[in-house]
Design a protein around this motif. Structure first.
Motif, short mmCIF file in Angstrom:
data_model
loop_
_atom_site.label_atom_id
_atom_site.label_comp_id
_atom_site.label_asym_id
_atom_site.label_seq_id
_atom_site.Cartn_x
_atom_site.Cartn_y
_atom_site.Cartn_z
N LYS A 152 32.79 27.33 51.54
CA LYS A 152 33.01 27.41 50.10
C LYS A 152 32.17 28.52 49.49
N PHE A 153 30.91 28.58 49.95
CA PHE A 153 29.98 29.58 49.44
C PHE A 153 30.52 30.98 49.69
N ILE A 154 31.02 31.18 50.93
CA ILE A 154 31.55 32.50 51.29
C ILE A 154 32.75 32.83 50.41
N GLU A 155 33.61 31.81 50.23
CA GLU A 155 34.81 32.03 49.40
C GLU A 155 34.42 32.40 47.96
N LYS A 206 33.89 36.25 43.60
CA LYS A 206 33.05 36.98 42.64
C LYS A 206 33.23 38.48 42.81
N LYS A 207 33.17 38.86 44.09
CA LYS A 207 33.30 40.26 44.41
C LYS A 207 34.63 40.79 43.91
N ALA A 208 35.67 39.98 44.20
CA ALA A 208 37.03 40.40 43.83
C ALA A 208 37.13 40.57 42.32
N SER A 209 36.55 39.61 41.58
CA SER A 209 36.66 39.66 40.12
C SER A 209 35.88 40.86 39.57
N LYS A 210 34.77 41.16 40.23
CA LYS A 210 33.98 42.30 39.79
C LYS A 210 34.75 43.60 40.00
N GLU A 211 35.38 43.68 41.20
CA GLU A 211 36.10 44.91 41.53
C GLU A 211 37.32 45.08 40.64
#
Lengths: 294, 363
Positions: free
Chosen positions: B348-351, B356-361
């Protein structure tokens, strides 16, 4: 007649111990009637009263020490309820019982720390420690005082519960906890009053009980506490006359068993009696039958 | 059908093996008289007894306070049947060497200890298990007291040695032994909890009337939980006898039951791993970590107040009260420590990180 003569000392001791158990048992039965809680710490409050008395007489005269002991014990009972049971009022019953066991553990360890693990000699209280001879038996004055004092206190308590406003509130709360709250009864003060009365009677009981014993140790309260609880169950938990009768029966039977020479079993007998009662008449002699709601 | 073995099972098994290996290695390299081994030995024994109590209180909802009594039966059964025949005369010095003149090996004696406790539990359960919550608690507490009186009775002296000590029976030196026995027993209890019987127990705990309506035989299942719990309490008692090297009925007071109950509560009612962790913590605190509170300490010329013999237990009791009042869930609540859950959490943490990364990008 011969039987009575040989057993008179045990019978007298039994009546005396029975009265002392009765004073403790009232505390159990009242708390159970209102909170549905087996107050495992009650026996240890009783022990604490004994220790307070011991420490009090070393620094002050007896006529100050006795009221002080009573007051301090009442305070302990009140504080235990406020600190350990009140926060758990909405919790499951098991949690409250565990909290009571925790308090008992704390009081015993505290007593162990304060006394340094040494058994403390109980002071001799003049007059009630005097020796008297009745028929063939020699005994202490306390043996005669206990049943009389017990009866006076019980009658006073019953009158209190029947006649006064707070007594009426107690009866209401023990009938139905939630409805009485809706009727404007301040249950917290009612519960506090219950603990105060219970602790006061336990303190009186300890003055009488420890006069017969040389010393108080941290676990002194455990066995009388359990037996008084059994007495409360035997008489029908929640019923004050029931608890008193149960306590006298247990006190007398226990001492007669000692007289017959089966001292090892005098404690065990109490619990045999408990189990027989629970199996055949779970609500005790005078208990009310509770219906289980789905 | 073959069961798929998941990675989490393998990791769990590896953890257990690693734990045993660690204990084994520690015992080889460290001073064998270190407090660590006292804690490990006693902790393992208490873990077994606490889990057996949890089976009743946490999983079946039976509030029983008879554990010390069943431990006593186990301890005595073990001791009585394993004292070597040539030592009996010195142990039973007041009873002409007792009436038993043989001894059996350790492992059968441990099982016999469990069986004896289970047998008594069966008899006691017949009347007592029909009682409800706090009445059951006080009745089982009473039975433990009766058993204690019975074992001290002089008339039974040739068997129980009256109120004298039993000693000179075989004991253990290695920490591995209590670990192995307790480990096997706890594994058996866990298997029971996960079986259909275990589910019936939990149904009874959650709602007796609903469980009965679902066709669960209440009495049969309660009796079963009671007997099995007592079996393991008996084995635990036998281990405790081995650890202490002597047995006396006096020691098995209701205070012992209360201690075990408090361990169960601290660990979380209804959590096996919680009970195990709490046992080791409880023993470590009471035997080792809080010891400094019992010794008078000076910092320079200033004596630290309050510290003297007995203070440790007061602090300890206060901590327990704090847990009971403010941290009612205990360490584990009713969850279990499992590798599976940790793996899922990690997943879950990795997901989450990825999201987060995806939303930032994306921004």
């Amino acid at each position: 007649m011969n039987f009575i003569n040989t057993n008179l000392p045990y019978l007298l001791a039994g009546i005396s111990v029975g009265g002392q158990y009765a004073l403790i048992a009232i505390g159990y039965t009242m708390v159970y009637g209102i909170l549905r809680l087996i107050n495992f710490a009650h026996g240890d409050v009783f022990m604490a009263a004994g220790l307070i008395m011991i420490y009090a007489v070393t620094v002050m005269p007896l006529y100050v020490a006795i009221p002080l002991t009573l007051a301090a014990t009442v305070l302990i009972g009140f504080l235990i309820e406020r600190a350990a049971y009140k926060p758990l009022r909405t919790a499951p019953r098991m949690s409250v019982m565990i909290s009571a066991i925790g308090v008992s553990y704390l009081l015993q360890n505290l007593a162990l720390y304060v006394t340094g693990g040494l058994s403390k000699m109980y002071p001799t209280i003049p007059w009630i420690s005097d020796t008297v001879t009745i028929g063939t038996a020699t005994t202490k004055m306390v043996t005669l005082i206990t049943p009389v004092l017990t009866l006076i206190l019980v009658i006073a308590l019953v009158a209190f519960i029947q006649k006064t406003k707070i007594g009426m509130a107690m009866r209401a709360v023990s009938k139905d906890f939630e409805t009485s709250q809706l009727m404007g009864i301040k249950i917290n003060s009612v519960i506090s009053a219950t603990f105060i009365i219970g602790s006061f009677l336990a303190a009186v009981g300890s003055l009488l009980y420890f006069t017969n014993y040389a010393a108080v140790i941290p676990t002194s309260g455990a066995m009388p506490g359990l037996k008084a609880f059994v007495a409360a169950v035997f008489g029908g938990i929640g019923s004050i006359p029931g608890a008193v009768i149960g306590a006298f029966i247990i006190g007398i039977c226990e001492n007669i068993i000692k007289g017959v020479g089966l001292t090892t079993f005098s404690d065990a007998f109490t619990f045999v009696l408990l189990i027989i009662i629970l199996v055949f008449k779970p609500t005790g002699l005078f208990g009310e039958k509770a219906n289980e709601k789905v | 059908m073959t069961k798929k073995i998941s990675t989490s099972t393998i990791i769990s098994a590896a953890l257990v093996v690693f734990l045993f290996a660690l204990v084994f290695v520690l015992e080889k390299v460290m001073n064998p008289y270190s407090m660590l081994f006292v804690v490990l030995k006693k902790g393992a024994i208490y873990a077994l007894v606490a889990v057996s109590m949890n089976l009743l209180n946490g999983f079946t909802g039976l509030f029983s306070l008879g554990q010390a009594g069943f431990m006593l039966i186990g301890a005595y059964t073990y001791a009585i049947f394993t004292i070597p025949a040539d030592q009996r005369l010195s142990v039973y010095q007041y009873f002409d060497g007792g009436i038993i003149d043989f001894s059996i090996p350790v492992i059968p004696a441990l099982i016999l200890a469990g069986l004896a406790a289970a047998f008594f539990a069966f008899l006691i359960g017949l009347p007592v298990l029909r009682l409800k919550s706090d009445y059951l608690a006080i009745a089982t507490l009473g039975f433990a007291e009766i058993i204690r009186a019975f074992f001290q009775w002089d008339a039974l002296g040739p068997v129980t040695n009256g109120s004298n000590l039993l000693k000179k029976f075989p004991t253990f030196d290695s920490t591995i032994f209590p670990f192995a026995v307790a480990g096997i027993c706890i594994a058996l209890i866990v298997m029971l909890i996960n079986s259909s019987y275990g589910r019936a127990f939990k149904a009874i705990r959650d709602d007796e009337i609903a469980a009965e309506a679902m066709g669960i035989n209440l009495f049969k299942h309660k009796e079963m939980a009671f007997v099995i719990s007592s079996f393991f309490a008996g084995v635990g008692g036998a281990l405790l006898a081995m650890y202490q090297t002597t047995v006396q009925a006096m020691a098995f007071k209701s205070a012992m039951t209360y201690e075990i109950l408090l361990i169960v509560v601290i660990g979380g009612i209804g959590s096996v791993t919680g009970s195990v962790i709490a046992s080791f913590l409880f023993i470590a605190c009471s035997e080792w970590w809080l010891r400094f509170l019992d010794t008078e300490t000076f910092i320079g010329a200033w004596q630290v107040p309050l510290l003297r013999s007995g203070f440790r237990k007061v602090v300890f009791a206060v901590i327990i009260m704090a847990v009971v009042l403010f941290y009612r869930q205990g360490i584990m609540g009713n969850r279990e420590f499992s590798v599976d859950r940790l793996l899922k959490k990690r997943q879950k943490f990795i997901e989450k990180q990825a999201a987060k990364k995806a939303s930032k990008e994306g921004r």
